[in-house]
Write a protein that holds these residues in place. Structure first.
Motif, short mmCIF file in Angstrom:
data_model
loop_
_atom_site.label_atom_id
_atom_site.label_comp_id
_atom_site.label_asym_id
_atom_site.label_seq_id
_atom_site.Cartn_x
_atom_site.Cartn_y
_atom_site.Cartn_z
N ARG A 651 0.81 -1.22 0.00
CA ARG A 651 0.00 0.00 0.00
C ARG A 651 0.85 1.27 0.00
NH1 ARG A 651 -3.29 1.33 3.93
NH2 ARG A 651 -4.69 2.36 2.45
N HIS A 753 -4.77 0.19 7.86
CA HIS A 753 -5.51 1.34 7.31
C HIS A 753 -5.64 2.43 8.37
CE1 HIS A 753 -7.11 0.13 3.29
NE2 HIS A 753 -6.71 -1.06 3.72
N ASP A 758 -3.07 8.43 5.71
CA ASP A 758 -2.56 9.29 4.64
C ASP A 758 -2.30 8.54 3.35
OD1 ASP A 758 -0.61 7.98 6.26
OD2 ASP A 758 0.97 9.10 5.23
N THR A 760 -2.82 6.71 -0.04
CA THR A 760 -3.88 6.84 -1.05
C THR A 760 -3.98 5.63 -1.97
OG1 THR A 760 -2.33 7.98 -2.53
CG2 THR A 760 -3.65 9.35 -1.02
N SER A 761 -3.36 4.54 -1.59
CA SER A 761 -3.38 3.35 -2.43
C SER A 761 -4.81 2.91 -2.71
CB SER A 761 -2.62 2.21 -1.74
OG SER A 761 -2.81 1.00 -2.43
#
Length: 809
Positions: A651, A753, A758, A760-761
Motif C-alpha cells: 500500500r 488502514h 494518509d 492513497t493506495s
C-alpha cells in the motif's frame, strides 16, 4: 591390515545353504598331514606345493604362524575339514611391490579340499566356502573375523574357474601384476572386494538398494498424495466433487469412482482424509489408491500437454519416492517429531556462544524435518537428474553436510556484481579462508595461470561432477574454467535445495548455486545475465525497507543477496536463442539470518508452520500450546510480523514480494513469532508501478499493474498460498476456529488502514472477491517452465474469482 595378526580364540561361523561353516586356526602338528594330501592333488596345482613332504607342509604352517603378517586357517563343515585359507597383510607380505595397500586391506588365499569320489561332494560347497572365507575376512574381530575393510586376492589370470568364483563374491579386478611367490612368478589379476561389494554380490547377503520403497510406506504416500491431489485440484476447480452427505464426497471419472471424507473451509480449501479414500472401478471392483493412476485418470480434466505428461508423472513419481523416504526416516526417529521441534524453538537462552550454536542447530534441524515440500503443488519434489545416492547426499530432508566445489573462472568471461557496501577483496576474504585462497592461487600457478586473471565461483558438488567436466569440457581444457576442488566449509541445503547454509561458520553468507536438475516445473539453473543486477536490486529494496519507520518498527528485514557471479565464456552464450545451458555456472551469496538473532531467539522457515509430523501432529499447534498465550494472541503476533509489513509494502510502496513459506525466515522467542526476514529478493520482488525513478537495472522489477491485480500479491501469495493452510490446521486441531482466524486477519488489515490514513493506495484487501490464481495449473500447462521469470504476471492462470474471507460485512 587393521585386524590383529594373532589367531582368534574362537572360530568364526557362518550359516550357509550347505550348513554351518566354521573357521578356526590351522595347527601345524595336527593339520599338516591333511593339508599335504590336499596339496598333492592335481586340483591344487596353482599352489605349487605338490612335491612337498608332510614335514615341508608342517614347516610351512609353522612359518606362517610365526609371521605377524600372516595366519593360516582350516574351514570345517560339520567338523569335517573342507578348505584351507591363509590371510595376510598385503602391506608387508607378497604384494609389497605391486599393491598400494590401505589400512584395512586383508590378503587371502583359498584352497578348497579336492573333490571326493564322484557324486560325493555337496552341491554348492565351493560357493559356501568362498562366501564364508570372504565374510570371515570382513567380519569384526568381536565376531571372530579379521576386521578387514577390503579383501585382496591375486589369482593367476589364466585360472578362469577362480576368476568366476571371485566375481561371484564381488571382487573387482584392479589391474594385472607380476607376482612372485616361492620362486614361481605369475601374471595375476590383482582384485579387491569391500564389504559393500561382497554384500551386493551373488554370494553375499544382498543389498536392498532402496529400502524405503516398501509397500507399507507406499500405501501411506499414495494416500497422502492422492488426498492432496483431490484437495488442491478441487481447490483449483479442475473438477468438483459431489457431496453425498455426512462430510463425504464422490468424484466420478471415466471407468472409476473416488469416494472420500473431507472438510471444507474458506477460500475453497479442502482437507481430505487420506484413510477414507476409496477407488472403485465400474462393476464395484475395489482398486488400490494410486496417485499416479489418479493423475492418469484425471488427464482429460488437467490439460497436461501429451508430450509433457510423462515428465509430470516422473516428477510426481519422484515426489512419491521422497514421501516414502521421509516417512521412513520419521518412523525410525531420525527426523524429530513436532513436539521435539517445538521444544527446540521454545528453548530459553543460555550463554551467548552456546545460544548461537543452538540457534544454528535448531534452524538446520527444522529445515531438514520438513516433509511436505510446497503446500499447494502436488509434484513438488521432482529433482529429476538426481540418482538415489545424490538424493541421499543432497536432499534437504536428509540433513547431510556437503562441501561446495570451487572453480576459477577467467575474469574476462565472468562478472562479479556486489552490493554497494561490498568489495571484491572483502567478499572473498570473508567467504574463503586464508588457507583456501592460498591453495587456490597455488593450484592456478601450478597450471601456469595468473590468479589475478580469475574469479572464484562456488559450484554445487552435483553440478561439479555432472556438468562442469562434460557440458563445459572445452572451457576447462582451454583454461577458462579451472576446477580447484572442494572448499573447507561444510554446508547443508535449505528446503529450496540449491541454497546452502554454512555449518562450519554459521554466520557466513548462504550460497545459492546453479543446479541443473528439473524440479517443480523448472530447471534449477541461475542466469548470469539475470543476476547481474541482483545486488543492485537488493540494495534498492533494502534502502526502501530500512528507511521506512513502519517496517523498522515491525522488525521486518531483508536478507540481501550481496554478491552474484556468473560465467558467460561458453559457446552456449553465443547461440541465437537463450537456453538452459546458459544458467549452469552461476551463484549468489545471501546474508545469513543468524547474526540478526538475539540470545533466546530461534529461527525457523515459515514453511514449518504448515508441517505435520508422521503422527499427524502440527508444529504450529505445538508452538501455540507451548507459547503459553491465547491462540488469537499468538496468531496476531505472527501476522504483525508477516502480514502487516507485506500490506504496508504494497500500500505504501507498490512493492510486492514472493512471500511463500520457504521465502520467509521467522524469528521466534518462547514459540511466538517476533519478526520476519524476507529472502529471494532479486528474482521475485516486483514494483507494481512505473511512477518511481529507478537506478539503472532496477527498472527490471517495475511494471504498471491495476489495483485489483496488485491486491493479488496478498490474496494469492499470502491468503491463498499460506494462510488458508494454516487456518485449516488450527481449526482441525481445535486450536482456533476458522471464523476467529480470519477475523484476526481482518483486524490486522484494518489496523494498517487506521494507522496510515494518509496512504492513497487503491488496493482494497477487504473487497468481496478476488481472482483465483492457480499454481498447479501452471505446472500442468508446462512442466518444463511454468512461469516466465521475465514476465511472471502474464504467465498466471486464473479460474474465476473466490470469496474473500476478510470481505467487509
Amino acid at each position: 591390515m587393521t585386524a590383529t595378526t594373532h589367531a582368534p580364540t574362537t572360530a568364526f561361523t557362518l550359516r550357509t545353504r550347505v550348513g554351518d561353516l566354521a573357521v578356526s586356526p590351522a595347527v601345524p602338528a595336527t593339520d599338516a598331514a591333511l593339508l599335504h594330501r590336499w596339496l598333492a592333488h592335481p586340483a591344487s596345482a596353482a599352489w605349487h606345493m605338490a612335491e612337498h613332504t608332510v614335514d615341508d607342509v608342517r614347516e610351512h604352517l609353522a612359518t606362517v604362524a610365526a609371521d605377524p603378517g600372516q595366519d593360516a586357517w582350516i574351514v570345517r563343515l560339520d567338523d569335517e575339514p573342507v578348505a584351507y585359507t591363509e590371510t595376510y597383510d598385503p602391506a608387508s607380505v607378497l604384494l609389497t611391490d605391486v599393491h598400494d595397500a590401505v589400512p584395512g586391506d586383508v590378503g587371502m588365499h583359498l584352497l578348497v579340499a579336492p573333490p571326493p569320489a564322484p557324486g560325493a561332494r555337496r552341491h554348492g560347497l565351493t560357493d559356501a566356502v568362498m562366501a564364508t572365507v570372504v565374510a570371515f575376512c570382513l567380519a569384526p574381530a568381536a565376531d571372530g573375523g579379521r576386521a578387514g575393510a577390503r579383501v585382496v586376492v591375486e589369482p593367476d589370470v589364466g585360472n578362469a574357474a577362480i576368476a568366476a568364483k571371485n566375481a561371484a563374491a564381488g571382487f573387482r579386478v584392479l589391474r594385472e601384476v607380476a607376482v612372485t611367490d616361492g620362486g614361481h612368478t605369475k601374471t595375476a589379476a590383482l582384485s579387491v572386494c569391500t564389504r559393500a561389494d561382497f554384500a551386493a554380490s551373488p554370494l553375499g547377503a544382498g543389498v536392498d538398494l532402496a529400502p524405503h520403497l516398501r509397500a507399507d510406506l507406499a500405501e501411506h504416500a499414495h494416500r497422502h498424495l492422492a488426498a492432496k491431489a483431490l484437495a488442491e485440484l478441487a481447490h483449483e476447480r479442475l473438477f468438483a466433487p459431489v457431496a453425498t452427505g455426512e462430510g463425504r464426497y464422490r468424484l466420478d471419472l471415466d471407468g472409476v469412482t473416488y469416494a472420500f471424507a473431507a472438510r471444507t473451509f474458506a477460500l475453497e480449501h479442502w482437507v481430505v482424509d487420506p484413510a477414507s479414500i476409496t477407488r472403485t472401478a465400474t462393476g464395484g471392483v475395489v482398486l488400490p489408491v494410486d496417485v499416479l493412476e489418479l493423475v492418469a485418470e484425471l488427464r482429460p480434466l488437467l490439460g497436461v500437454p501429451d508430450d509433457l505428461l510423462a515428465l509430470y508423472l516422473e516428477e510426481l513419481s519422484s515426489t512419491l519416492a521422497a514421501a516414502m523416504a521421509k516417512r521412513d526416516r520419521e518412523l525410525a526417529g531420525l527426523t524429530p517429531d513436532a513436539p521435539r521441534l517445538a521444544a527446540g524453538l521454545t528453548a530459553g537462552a543460555v550463554d551467548a556462544v552456546e545460544d548461537a550454536r543452538r540457534t544454528a542447530a535448531t534452524f538446520a534441524t527444522v529445515e531438514a524435518a520438513m516433509s511436505e515440500g510446497h503446500p499447494g503443488f502436488l509434484a513438488n519434489n521432482g529433482r529429476i537428474g538426481f540418482s538415489l545416492d545424490d538424493y541421499r547426499a543432497y536432499a534437504p530432508e536428509r540433513g547431510e553436510r556437503l562441501r561446495l566445489h570451487w572453480v576459477a573462472a577467467r575474469r574476462e568471461h565472468t562478472h562479479l556484481a556486489l552490493c554497494a557496501d561490498q568489495t571484491e577483496t572483502g567478499h572473498y576474504d570473508a567467504e574463503l579462508s586464508g588457507a583456501e585462497r592460498a591453495a587456490f592461487a597455488d593450484r592456478l600457478a601450478a597450471r601456469g595461470h595468473d590468479p589475478a586473471d580469475y574469479l572464484y565461483l562456488p559450484v554445487h558438488p552435483w553440478q561439479a561432477h555432472h556438468r562442469l567436466p562434460i557440458t563445459f569440457a572445452a572451457d576447462v581444457a582451454r583454461g577458462d574454467l579451472v576446477p580447484l576442488g572442494p572448499g573447507a566449509d561444510e554446508y547443508t541445503p535449505q528446503q529450496s535445495i540449491r541454497t546452502m547454509v554454512n555449518r562450519t561458520r554459521p554466520g557466513r553468507h548462504y550460497v545459492k548455486t546453479a543446479l541443473a536438475i528439473q524440479n517443480m516445473g523448472f530447471l534449477r539453473g541461475l542466469s548470469p545475465a539475470y543476476m547481474k543486477v541482483t545486488p543492485r536490486i537488493n540494495d534498492w529494496v533494502s534502502d526502501l525497507v530500512t528507511g521506512d519507520p513502519t517496517l523498522r518498527a515491525a522488525g521486518f528485514g531483508l536478507l540481501r543477496e550481496v554478491a552474484s557471479i556468473g560465467y558467460t565464456g561458453d559457446v552456449y552464450h553465443r547461440t541465437p536463442r537463450p537456453n538452459a545451458h546458459r544458467k549452469m555456472l552461476a551463484a549468489l551469496w545471501r546474508e545469513s539470518a543468524l547474526p540478526r538473532v538475539e540470545p533466546g531467539e530461534r529461527l525457523a522457515t515459515m514453511a514449518s508452520l504448515l508441517h505435520r509430523d508422521v503422527a499427524g501432529t502440527a508444529l504450529a499447534t505445538e508452538l501455540v500450546r507451548a507459547s503459553g498465550i491465547a491462540p488469537e494472541a499468538w496468531l496476531r503476533a505472527y501476522l504483525d510480523a508477516y502480514l502487516y509489513p507485506l500490506v504496508h509494502c504494497l500500500r505504501a510502496h507498490d512493492l510486492a514480494f514472493m512471500p511463500h513459506g520457504e521465502n520467509l525466515i521467522l524469528v521466534l522467542r518462547d514459540g511466538v513469532v517476533q519478526r520476519a526476514l524476507m529472502k529471494d529478493v532479486g528474482e521475485e520482488v516486483a514494483l507494481l508501478s512505473t511512477a518511481r525513478s529507478l537506478p539503472d537495472g532496477v527498472d527490471r522489477i517495475a511494471a504498471d499493474v491495476p489495483d485489483d491485480e496488485k491486491a493479488l500479491a496478498i490474496f494469492t501469495d499470502v491468503f491463498d498460498g499460506v494462510l488458508r493452510h494454516l487456518a485449516g490446521i488450527l481449526a482441525l486441531d481445535g486450536v482456533l476456529a476458522e471464523d476467529r482466524f480470519w477475523a484476526v486477519v481482518a483486524d490486522v488489515v484494518d489496523r494498517h488502514h487506521a494507522e496510515h490514513p494518509d496512504l492513497t493506495s487503491g488496493v482494497d484487501l477487504r473487497t468481496a472477491r478476488f481472482a483465483h490464481s492457480c499454481l498447479n495449473r501452471l505446472q500442468l500447462r508446462n512442466t518444463l517452465q511454468m512461469v516466465d521469470l521475465t514476465d511472471q504476471s502474464a504467465s498466471l492462470v486464473y479460474a474465476g474469482t473466490m470469496a474473500n474471507p476478510v470481505a467487509r460485512p
